[in-house]
Structures are given as C-alpha cells and as structure tokens.
Enzyme design. Sequence first.
Site, mmCIF file in Angstrom:
data_model
loop_
_atom_site.group_PDB
_atom_site.id
_atom_site.type_symbol
_atom_site.label_atom_id
_atom_site.label_comp_id
_atom_site.label_asym_id
_atom_site.label_seq_id
_atom_site.Cartn_x
_atom_site.Cartn_y
_atom_site.Cartn_z
ATOM 1 N N THR A 156 12.818 -15.892 -52.534
ATOM 2 C CA THR A 156 12.648 -16.988 -52.140
ATOM 3 C C THR A 156 12.016 -18.023 -53.564
ATOM 4 O O THR A 156 11.616 -17.012 -54.319
ATOM 5 C CB THR A 156 11.090 -17.663 -51.239
ATOM 6 O OG1 THR A 156 11.692 -16.421 -50.422
ATOM 7 C CG2 THR A 156 11.054 -19.105 -50.636
ATOM 8 N N ARG A 184 17.565 -14.874 -37.936
ATOM 9 C CA ARG A 184 15.676 -14.814 -38.419
ATOM 10 C C ARG A 184 16.208 -15.476 -39.021
ATOM 11 O O ARG A 184 16.199 -16.346 -40.097
ATOM 12 C CB ARG A 184 15.969 -13.082 -39.100
ATOM 13 C CG ARG A 184 14.238 -12.896 -38.948
ATOM 14 C CD ARG A 184 14.040 -13.143 -40.705
ATOM 15 N NE ARG A 184 12.479 -12.876 -41.402
ATOM 16 C CZ ARG A 184 12.382 -13.393 -42.306
ATOM 17 N NH1 ARG A 184 12.994 -14.236 -43.236
ATOM 18 N NH2 ARG A 184 11.423 -13.469 -42.800
ATOM 19 N N VAL A 185 14.852 -16.336 -38.616
ATOM 20 C CA VAL A 185 14.172 -17.119 -39.814
ATOM 21 C C VAL A 185 12.500 -16.967 -40.016
ATOM 22 O O VAL A 185 11.540 -16.305 -39.531
ATOM 23 C CB VAL A 185 13.711 -17.960 -38.752
ATOM 24 C CG1 VAL A 185 13.280 -19.953 -39.504
ATOM 25 C CG2 VAL A 185 15.495 -18.980 -38.800
ATOM 26 N N ASP A 187 9.011 -17.939 -42.459
ATOM 27 C CA ASP A 187 7.933 -18.878 -43.493
ATOM 28 C C ASP A 187 8.298 -20.276 -43.407
ATOM 29 O O ASP A 187 7.624 -21.192 -43.713
ATOM 30 C CB ASP A 187 6.605 -18.485 -43.757
ATOM 31 C CG ASP A 187 7.452 -17.879 -44.875
ATOM 32 O OD1 ASP A 187 8.319 -17.435 -45.529
ATOM 33 O OD2 ASP A 187 6.915 -18.213 -46.011
ATOM 34 N N GLY A 208 6.960 -14.139 -49.574
ATOM 35 C CA GLY A 208 6.616 -12.625 -49.197
ATOM 36 C C GLY A 208 7.334 -12.182 -47.887
ATOM 37 O O GLY A 208 8.056 -13.272 -47.377
ATOM 38 N N GLY A 210 7.725 -12.874 -44.093
ATOM 39 C CA GLY A 210 7.780 -13.926 -43.927
ATOM 40 C C GLY A 210 6.893 -14.264 -42.485
ATOM 41 O O GLY A 210 5.983 -15.292 -41.847
HETATM 42 N N1 ASP Z 1 8.865 -15.725 -46.912
HETATM 43 C C1 ASP Z 1 10.400 -15.455 -47.128
HETATM 44 C C2 ASP Z 1 11.203 -15.223 -45.545
HETATM 45 O O1 ASP Z 1 10.784 -14.283 -45.579
HETATM 46 C C3 ASP Z 1 10.908 -14.314 -47.879
HETATM 47 C C4 ASP Z 1 10.006 -14.335 -49.878
HETATM 48 O O2 ASP Z 1 9.340 -14.897 -49.182
HETATM 49 O O3 ASP Z 1 10.743 -13.550 -50.768
HETATM 50 O O4 ASP Z 1 11.878 -15.475 -45.487
#
Ligand code: ASP
Length: 295
Positions: A156, A184-185, A187, A208, A210
């Site tokens: 991200t 899947r979605v 945060d 991180g 999510g």
């Molecule tokens: N937060 C993102 C998610 O869970 C992944 C990431 O931040 O690397 O989709």
Amino acid sequence: MTTILATWEQPGKVAIETASRAIQDGADLRTILEKGLAACELDPELLAIGLGALPNSDGEVELDGSMMDGADLSAGAVCSVRGIVPVISVARRVMEKTPHVMIAGEQARRFAISQGFRPQNLMTAENVRRYDEWKQSPAEVERAYVHAADEHYGDTVTMIGWETPGHLVAASSTSGLAWKMPGRVGDSPIIGAGIYADDDAGAAGATGWGEELWKGMASFRAVENMRRGMNAQEACDETIRQMLRRQPRCVDMMCVVFAASKDGDFGAATTTGEFPMWICQDGKIEMRKYAAPGA
Ligand code: ASP
C-alpha cells in the site's frame, strides 16, 4: 507551505518525488496526492500497487483506492477493481463526479471505463513469476494471506498532504495483502479505517494488517485524538496503544497509523517493527523511521 507524507521505503519514494514535482508545478493538494499515487500505480517495477502488483490467490490483481478532503469531508473510494489503473484517479472521480462515497468491483470498473479509463492486463512477467513461486510452495499457500510483522510486503501507499493555513487531504492506493482471498477488501479504501481527513482536527492514514486497522478504525481514531488536543505523534501513539490493548494479536502483525494535525505537525507509530515514512517539506525530502510507542 506544504507538507506531504508517504508510506514505505520503495514505493513511497516514487510517490514523494512525484508529489514534490507536483508542488513545484503549483498543483492543489488533491492533485499532488493523486499524481504521487498514480506514478506508483503505473510503475510496473513496483510490486506494491497498481500495474504489476502482487495478485490475489487466484492470480488476479484487485485494487482499492480512496481520497478524502478535510475541507468539506468529501470522500471517494473504489474497491476490488480489476484491470484498471490508476485506481486513485477513479476514487477521485467517485468523489468529484458522483453523489456516492464508494463503488465496488465490476461496477467500479465499468464506472472507470465510462470515465475514459482503458482496461488493461495488470499482470507482468515479474508478478506472474512471484505468483507461480507462491503457488508452488504448499507451506506458503497453507498460510495464505497471513502476514507476520517481519515479512510485510508494503502493498500500500498512503499519503497525507497538509498546506497552510491548515488544509488536509488523505489518499491511499493498494493491491491489498498479497495472495488475499478474491474479493477481500482491507482498510485502505474504507473512510475512517485506511484514511480520514478533517481540517477541524487533522488527517490520518494507515497501512499494514488491514483487518485489524479496520476493526480499530485506526485513522478516524487518530483524528479524534487530535480533535481532543493531542499533537499528531501523541494521537498515533495513543491509537496504537488502544489497538494493542483491545486487539493484542497486533503485537505480532504490523499495523501502522500516521497523521498530520491541522497545525502541520506530524507523526507515526506501529504495533511492531520499524515503519519508514517519507516527508517532503519546504522542497526537501527525507525518510524517518517510526517504532511502537515507547520503544
Ligand atoms: N492495509 C492494506 C490492506 O490490508 C495492506 C498494506 O497496508 O500493505 O489491504
């Protein structure tokens, strides 16, 4: 004066350098963040977001994006979009051209096409190779999309922009966790979880794990902490402390929140590990590392 923050070392570098050029060109905050994220999405070398990102467990790249403007709380987001980049630009169109906040999946793709975006194959030689490698390792497939702190892929890029006298915009683009369950979605496209901005208090972003960041409403919580009078660093520390208390498994899963207050101070904190954040201020770019509160 303008301050821009961007997450993660490698994809964040492209975002912050592009944003810095956009500042010099006199772009507004929405455009500065959009350009920063779009540059990452369109770079096939970056495995984090957009073209060439690590796909889901079916081998398909599914993208999420979001933007929120703290001036009037306008917000736009898309999730589970296939075959379109840059999704941050589609999220901005949702915010500016529709009365809605989020459009999902195939309908988001159709909306993008109606707005002139061209569908394209987001798989490249490198992400196909990584996917095949993952698929051929039974132990890895067994673990599916569970990430531990020391193996976070930085899937991200989330950005915050602040400008005098106290205007804030937050935006995020993600391919989600690598090898995630299709559909899947996390945060990142969720207003309040992955980003939040309110000129009355501040803006925050997350990255991180999510699911945990969403359950903890990390970005909204950090902004509310600033509304109660904390500076940005205190607001992030307190958000992470609350998450660790209520979601103790986060001690092993990297969950990051970063923020800028309406006064322009900024900070970040993580549940575990070391989080690299890019800062562009007065035309100067630097990277700082942040840890768990009190670490
Ligand atoms: N937060 C993102 C998610 O869970 C992944 C990431 O931040 O690397 O989709």
